[in-house]
Design a protein around this motif. Sequence first.
Motif, PDB file in Angstrom:
ATOM      1  N   SER A 104       0.709  -1.239   0.022  1.00  0.00           N
ATOM      2  CA  SER A 104      -0.138  -0.190  -0.079  1.00  0.00           C
ATOM      3  C   SER A 104       0.995   1.142  -0.205  1.00  0.00           C
ATOM      4  O   SER A 104       1.862   1.193   0.767  1.00  0.00           O
ATOM      5  CB  SER A 104      -1.015   0.119   1.435  1.00  0.00           C
ATOM      6  N   ARG A 105       0.749   2.142  -0.885  1.00  0.00           N
ATOM      7  CA  ARG A 105       1.646   3.316  -0.840  1.00  0.00           C
ATOM      8  C   ARG A 105       1.529   4.222   0.390  1.00  0.00           C
ATOM      9  O   ARG A 105       2.234   4.943   0.870  1.00  0.00           O
ATOM     10  CB  ARG A 105       1.138   4.314  -2.020  1.00  0.00           C
ATOM     11  N   ALA A 106       0.119   3.981   1.222  1.00  0.00           N
ATOM     12  CA  ALA A 106       0.304   4.474   2.494  1.00  0.00           C
ATOM     13  C   ALA A 106       1.080   4.267   3.738  1.00  0.00           C
ATOM     14  O   ALA A 106       1.531   5.014   4.498  1.00  0.00           O
ATOM     15  CB  ALA A 106      -1.231   4.408   3.119  1.00  0.00           C
ATOM     16  N   CYS A 107       1.733   2.701   3.393  1.00  0.00           N
ATOM     17  CA  CYS A 107       2.510   2.241   4.556  1.00  0.00           C
ATOM     18  C   CYS A 107       3.795   2.689   4.379  1.00  0.00           C
ATOM     19  O   CYS A 107       4.316   2.211   3.242  1.00  0.00           O
ATOM     20  CB  CYS A 107       2.039   0.800   4.488  1.00  0.00           C
ATOM     21  N   PRO A 108       4.615   2.927   5.351  1.00  0.00           N
ATOM     22  CA  PRO A 108       6.043   3.210   5.489  1.00  0.00           C
ATOM     23  C   PRO A 108       6.942   2.193   5.248  1.00  0.00           C
ATOM     24  O   PRO A 108       7.812   2.160   4.581  1.00  0.00           O
ATOM     25  CB  PRO A 108       6.340   4.119   6.674  1.00  0.00           C
ATOM     26  N   TRP A 109       6.300   0.958   5.837  1.00  0.00           N
ATOM     27  CA  TRP A 109       7.107  -0.339   5.588  1.00  0.00           C
ATOM     28  C   TRP A 109       7.244  -0.888   4.350  1.00  0.00           C
ATOM     29  O   TRP A 109       8.078  -1.225   3.779  1.00  0.00           O
ATOM     30  CB  TRP A 109       6.466  -1.272   6.736  1.00  0.00           C
ATOM     31  N   ALA A 110       6.014  -0.737   3.589  1.00  0.00           N
ATOM     32  CA  ALA A 110       5.841  -1.124   2.260  1.00  0.00           C
ATOM     33  C   ALA A 110       6.495   0.014   1.206  1.00  0.00           C
ATOM     34  O   ALA A 110       7.145  -0.623   0.345  1.00  0.00           O
ATOM     35  CB  ALA A 110       4.190  -1.441   1.714  1.00  0.00           C
TER      36      ALA A 110
END
Length: 332
Positions: free
Chosen positions: A41-47
Amino acid sequence: MAYASPSGEFKRDQRYIPTRITADGRDGYPVEPGRYRLIVSRACPWANRAIIVRRLLGLEEVLSMGVAGPTHDKRSWTFDLDPDGRDPVLGIERLQEAYFARFPEYDKGITVPAMVDIPSGQVVTNDFAQITIDLSLEWTKYQRAGAPALYPASLREQIDKVNRFVFADVNNGVYRAGFAGTQQAYEQAYERLFDRLDELSSRLEDQRYLVGDTITEADVRLFTTLVRFDAVYHNHFKCNRNKLSEMPVLWAYARDLFQTPGFGDTIDFVDIKRHYYLVHREINPTGIVPAGPDLRNWLSPHGREALGGRPFGEGTPPGPPREPVPAGHGAA
């Protein structure tokens, strides 16, 4: 997944699936072009780390990417950005389907990034820290010509050391402040975060990158927290001693990376804000998503090139993004 300890301190569940995709296939999953799908997800910093590394290394043609929407419920991430609400390659509506396909009784966090084996539809791993390292070291046969060395052997010990304290105090530190269950736990996390940011400012005052004179895995990991700082963490997680834009060295460093191909062109500020402000209703009960901040300053001159350094070392920048963020979701 996370929980609060009796003292009110935020604890992250770090029980990730340890299976690895390697060149020799020793865990049963050999590196093969077209076999795996990286779910993010582009929202997630880990991703976001995996999105950046995949792009810098030029692995788009051999490792496809599925993008989940910015919001989710307790049952996991959904593919609501796709026209029929299903990932077009895996054919699933929720990421949990890939987890349950391999582990029917799976009771840990259903997280992104996740690597999914396309033929079986089963998750392989969600170990976000190992995923990016393996993209650098195990997928070398399929990397683009001119791919940078993000985890070079000569700097590995230093990179690992930086990554350990950046994770503990910054990447996870903002969450420790935001999800603290007591005033004392919050203030301890807050002080620890800003003490570390001050140390990083001192470290970066006279050197362009965290380790050596090129971009490494360490810069990728710090960047994905810094780029979310003013839009989310400063307000939503109460990390409000300073905005990033009020910390001159870190602000210039973050802008330098943002303006480097492969970094800022992966950032979707709309999805980032939607995720945090809509999903974390215990922190933001109204679900109102802030209209700001003004993002145009991300493209202002940073002056960091005066410190020297070679962003890609002996390599070259990646080409234009093949999977650009939607129009109006970036800083331009």
